[in-house]
Design a protein around this motif. Structure first.
Motif, PDB file in Angstrom:
ATOM      1  N   GLU A 119       0.831  -1.202   0.000  1.00  0.00           N
ATOM      2  CA  GLU A 119       0.000   0.000   0.000  1.00  0.00           C
ATOM      3  C   GLU A 119       0.867   1.254   0.000  1.00  0.00           C
ATOM      4  OE1 GLU A 119      -2.517   2.424  -0.605  1.00  0.00           O
ATOM      5  OE2 GLU A 119      -3.521   0.514  -0.159  1.00  0.00           O
ATOM      6  N   ARG A 120       0.745   2.017  -1.077  1.00  0.00           N
ATOM      7  CA  ARG A 120       1.420   3.303  -1.172  1.00  0.00           C
ATOM      8  C   ARG A 120       0.473   4.394  -1.663  1.00  0.00           C
ATOM      9  NH1 ARG A 120       4.249   0.375   1.135  1.00  0.00           N
ATOM     10  NH2 ARG A 120       6.504  -0.021   0.852  1.00  0.00           N
ATOM     11  N   ASP A 122      -2.648   5.221  -0.457  1.00  0.00           N
ATOM     12  CA  ASP A 122      -3.211   5.978   0.669  1.00  0.00           C
ATOM     13  C   ASP A 122      -2.712   5.376   1.981  1.00  0.00           C
ATOM     14  OD1 ASP A 122      -4.609   7.617   2.331  1.00  0.00           O
ATOM     15  OD2 ASP A 122      -6.586   6.776   1.894  1.00  0.00           O
ATOM     16  N   PRO A 123      -1.468   5.693   2.370  1.00  0.00           N
ATOM     17  CA  PRO A 123      -0.901   5.157   3.611  1.00  0.00           C
ATOM     18  C   PRO A 123      -1.192   6.039   4.827  1.00  0.00           C
ATOM     19  CG  PRO A 123       0.794   6.321   2.421  1.00  0.00           C
ATOM     20  CD  PRO A 123      -0.470   6.473   1.614  1.00  0.00           C
ATOM     21  N   THR A 124      -2.230   6.863   4.766  1.00  0.00           N
ATOM     22  CA  THR A 124      -2.475   7.864   5.807  1.00  0.00           C
ATOM     23  C   THR A 124      -2.612   7.230   7.186  1.00  0.00           C
ATOM     24  OG1 THR A 124      -3.627   9.214   4.160  1.00  0.00           O
ATOM     25  CG2 THR A 124      -3.932   9.792   6.484  1.00  0.00           C
ATOM     26  N   ILE A 125      -3.431   6.188   7.310  1.00  0.00           N
ATOM     27  CA  ILE A 125      -3.671   5.579   8.619  1.00  0.00           C
ATOM     28  C   ILE A 125      -2.387   4.948   9.146  1.00  0.00           C
ATOM     29  CG2 ILE A 125      -4.974   3.828   9.859  1.00  0.00           C
ATOM     30  CD1 ILE A 125      -6.572   6.281   9.020  1.00  0.00           C
ATOM     31  N   GLU A 127       0.688   5.794   8.495  1.00  0.00           N
ATOM     32  CA  GLU A 127       1.625   6.847   8.897  1.00  0.00           C
ATOM     33  C   GLU A 127       1.210   7.479  10.214  1.00  0.00           C
ATOM     34  OE1 GLU A 127       1.673   9.453   5.590  1.00  0.00           O
ATOM     35  OE2 GLU A 127       3.083   8.233   4.411  1.00  0.00           O
ATOM     36  N   ARG A 128      -0.087   7.652  10.443  1.00  0.00           N
ATOM     37  CA  ARG A 128      -0.547   8.215  11.710  1.00  0.00           C
ATOM     38  C   ARG A 128      -0.240   7.286  12.879  1.00  0.00           C
ATOM     39  NH1 ARG A 128      -6.524  10.744  10.208  1.00  0.00           N
ATOM     40  NH2 ARG A 128      -5.750  12.498   8.957  1.00  0.00           N
TER      41      ARG A 128
END
Length: 437
Positions: A119-120, A122-125, A127-128
């Motif tokens: 997964e690249r 939408d790695p938002t979660i 990264e958080r």
């Protein structure tokens, strides 16, 4: 102004005919109503959700088997696959799907096993949560031992040790670059006294451009540019006339087109397969050549009644249930068929009942039995032959248990034959047996 009384019965007959026509056309659509809660109005319920299949699915089964034979596992990510056509309508929005990257990711998911999707997009979660872990704010409800200078301590937060994110080997980016409207059209319309038929065909096309990039060196390993055409048709019959003092405007017709977004998905899937094959060293062309992309478009000159009849036959066929893993049918002409589910050599109860009827017929005259499977089952010749041997053995064993031991092989594909021998819609023939004397 009232029409002459002599016209009244004739006018009522015409109105009744129009009403009957509208009723018959509405009967072509079958919808269910369901009340989801007490005192609520019922709502219309259409078909249930299903797996989103495309004509490239058989090719993915074949290509996945070829990749599995390789010992190397690939980790591939998907970047931005955008709509670069710029086509936009005020009433309908963008003409092209904005989910190209999601379609490519789903295509890679069909190759699960030899290909791992990283997964690249939408790695938002992720990264958080890594940020929470770095600040010692993330926990899982358990205590963890963390070594320190003064000894180990018991803490409620998750300790972070670097290197938990797996690196990707390659990533795919690109976009949908062309949408060409009405590159060819034709048709005819004939009216005599405002009454007559019309036919029309039209063609449009799209193009996509993708590339696969080495994540470490950022060198482009392979580029792919594909285009696909879409053809639609429209047929109809119109009447626009005055009967007495009343105007009747009656339009009957049908039109259809290959789904645009489905075609884009299939084109992106083929491009993805070619890119993965380039970095894996596996040629996908034999699998792509055997795919089941065979759209059946009716002749534009067909009559509307003929199309409705064809749709009715298709609906009846689609409503016929399968028999728990194997569909079986026999006819009175000395010919029968057993159709196995992909990868299965099991004979279910309904198929055994059909075999009983075959046995009864074979005692009177020889029966030709076709061993078939769905055309989404695309295997290497060696794997196909091994599975066919099991299926023939299962049929021969079931027949022997019923007293029929004379089973002769009449035909099967050669060991080097990679062709899908299609017969019925959605099926492929794997062998033909002669049962009885």
């Amino acid at each position: 102004m009232l029409a002459h009384p002599a016209f009244q019965p004739r006018r009522r007959a015409r109105i009744l005919a129009a009403a009957l026509l509208a009723t018959s056309l509405s009967g072509c659509v079958s919808m269910k109503q369901q009340r989801l809660a007490p005192e609520e109005e019922p709502i219309l319920i259409g078909p249930s959700a299903r797996d989103n299949r495309t004509p490239m699915d058989p090719a993915f089964v074949c290509f996945g088997a070829r990749l599995s034979a390789q010992s190397r596992r690939l980790v591939i990510a998907v970047g931005d696959v955008r709509d670069f056509t710029g086509k936009y309508s005020v009433n309908e929005g963008t003409a092209i799907t904005q989910g190209g990257a999601l379609m490519v990711a789903s295509a890679l998911g069909k190759l699960s096993g030899p290909v791992v999707l990283a997964e690249r997009f939408d790695p938002t979660i992720g990264e958080r949560e890594l940020g929470y872990t770095d600040r010692r704010q993330l926990g899982d409800g358990n205590a963890h031992m963390v070594p320190g200078t003064a000894g180990s301590s018991n803490v409620p937060w998750l300790p972070y040790y670097g290197g938990s994110i797996t690196a990707s080997d390659y990533y795919i980016v690109g976009g949908i670059t062309e949408l060409n409207y009405n590159i060819r059209s034709g048709g005819a319309e004939v009216r005599v006294g405002q009454v007559g038929p019309k036919v029309r065909t039209y063609t449009q096309s799209i193009a996509i451009d993708l590339r696969i990039v080495d994540t470490r060196s950022l060198l482009v390993v392979r580029t792919v540019s594909l285009t696909k055409q879409f053809t639609g048709y429209e047929v109809g019959f119109n009447t626009f006339r005055f009967f007495g003092s009343e105007l009747f405007d009656v339009n009957i017709g049908a039109k259809g087109q290959e789904p645009l977004q489905l075609g884009i998905r299939a084109t992106l899937e083929e491009a993805t397969m070619r890119l993965v094959g380039a970095v894996a060293g596996v040629d996908p062309r034999p699998c792509i050549a055997g795919r089941s992309w065979e759209p059946v478009l009716p002749d534009p000159t067909i009559r509307f009644a003929a199309e409705v009849a064809g749709a009715a036959r298709a609906a009846v066929k689609a409503a016929t249930p399968l028999n728990d893993g194997i569909s079986a049918s026999g006819d009175s002409g000395g010919d029968a068929k057993l159709s196995f589910e992909p990868g299965s050599s099991d004979l279910a109860g309904p198929a055994l009942a059909v075999l009983d009827r075959i046995v009864a017929a074979a005692r009177q005259h020889p029966v030709e039995l076709r061993i078939a499977a769905r055309d989404i089952e695309v295997l290497e010749p060696s794997a196909r032959d091994a599975l066919t041997d099991k299926r023939i053995a299962a049929v021969a064993g079931a027949l022997a248990a019923r007293g029929i031991v004379k089973v002769a092989l009449r035909w099967r594909p050669a060991p080097s034959d990679t062709t899908l021998h299609r017969n019925d819609a959605g099926l492929q023939d794997l062998a033909r047996l002669r049962i009885g004397n």
